[in-house]
Design a protein around this motif. Structure first.
Motif, PDB file in Angstrom:
ATOM      1  N   PHE A 177       0.772  -0.979  -0.431  1.00  0.00           N
ATOM      2  CA  PHE A 177      -0.326  -0.389   0.372  1.00  0.00           C
ATOM      3  C   PHE A 177       0.613   1.035   0.370  1.00  0.00           C
ATOM      4  N   THR A 178       0.112   2.061  -1.010  1.00  0.00           N
ATOM      5  CA  THR A 178       1.059   3.092  -0.755  1.00  0.00           C
ATOM      6  C   THR A 178       0.197   4.562  -0.633  1.00  0.00           C
ATOM      7  N   ALA A 179       0.067   5.561   0.329  1.00  0.00           N
ATOM      8  CA  ALA A 179      -0.853   6.241   1.148  1.00  0.00           C
ATOM      9  C   ALA A 179      -0.269   7.035   0.005  1.00  0.00           C
ATOM     10  N   ASN A 180      -2.124   8.478  -0.478  1.00  0.00           N
ATOM     11  CA  ASN A 180      -1.555   9.247  -1.172  1.00  0.00           C
ATOM     12  C   ASN A 180      -2.756   9.545  -0.852  1.00  0.00           C
ATOM     13  N   PRO A 181      -3.128  10.923  -0.555  1.00  0.00           N
ATOM     14  CA  PRO A 181      -3.901  11.727   0.038  1.00  0.00           C
ATOM     15  C   PRO A 181      -4.358  12.374  -0.878  1.00  0.00           C
TER      16      PRO A 181
END
Length: 171
Positions: free
Chosen positions: A112-116
């Motif tokens: 998972f790669t956080a991307n807001p």
């Protein structure tokens, strides 16, 4: 000078009181292991409840991640994930801290790669392999739950009063 008589020798060979010492030592060790087993069982129970809270929040957030027209609804997904995770209780207490992130789940790397960002990358007419590698393509919600004040039941005897327990889920 000590004079050893037959009665003194008989007293030195008498071991009737030794059993009491052995029983006291063994009982102490057994009580310590029992206390450890109860605390570990309690911690696993709290962790399972935290995992249930994280799973429910991630699934609820993902359900609202996209509007009916295909556009992103990042804030709605975050709010719903926090609301659902917050309704779960762990160890008869509320979940201590809930962190919700939106981002990209890669099926190829299982990461998972956080991307807001509230903007979705262009995804139409792109192959799955390309979308799977594009971290700007938002397709997942991650929820982390934490209880840093989980009380110990018996470990306080050894100076450990609280434990920190965490769980996370991605949907």
């Amino acid at each position: 000078m000590v004079k050893i008589t037959p009665s003194t020798t008989k007293t030195l060979r008498n071991q009737h009181g030794a059993t009491l010492v052995y029983v006291a030592i063994v009982m102490t060790v057994l009580i310590m292991f029992t206390a450890l087993a109860i605390d570990v069982g309690h911690l696993y129970g709290v962790r399972n409840e935290l995992q249930n809270s994280a799973d429910a929040g991630a699934l609820a957030g993902t359900a609202l991640l996209f509007n009916s027209d295909g556009s992103l609804n990042v804030q709605g997904a975050i709010d719903e994930a926090q609301r659902i995770s917050g309704t779960n209780r762990t160890g008869n207490q509320a979940v201590g801290q809930i962190t919700v992130e939106t981002g990209h789940w890669s099926f190829a790397t299982s990461s998972f790669t956080a991307n807001p960002t509230p903007e979705q990358a262009d995804w139409q007419e792109r192959p799955f392999s390309e979308l799977d590698a594009d971290t700007d393509y938002i397709n997942a919600v991650r929820v982390k739950t934490d209880r840093s004040n989980t009380p110990s039941l018996f470990a306080g005897i050894f100076g450990i009063d609280v434990f920190s327990v965490t769980a996370d889920a991605v949907a």
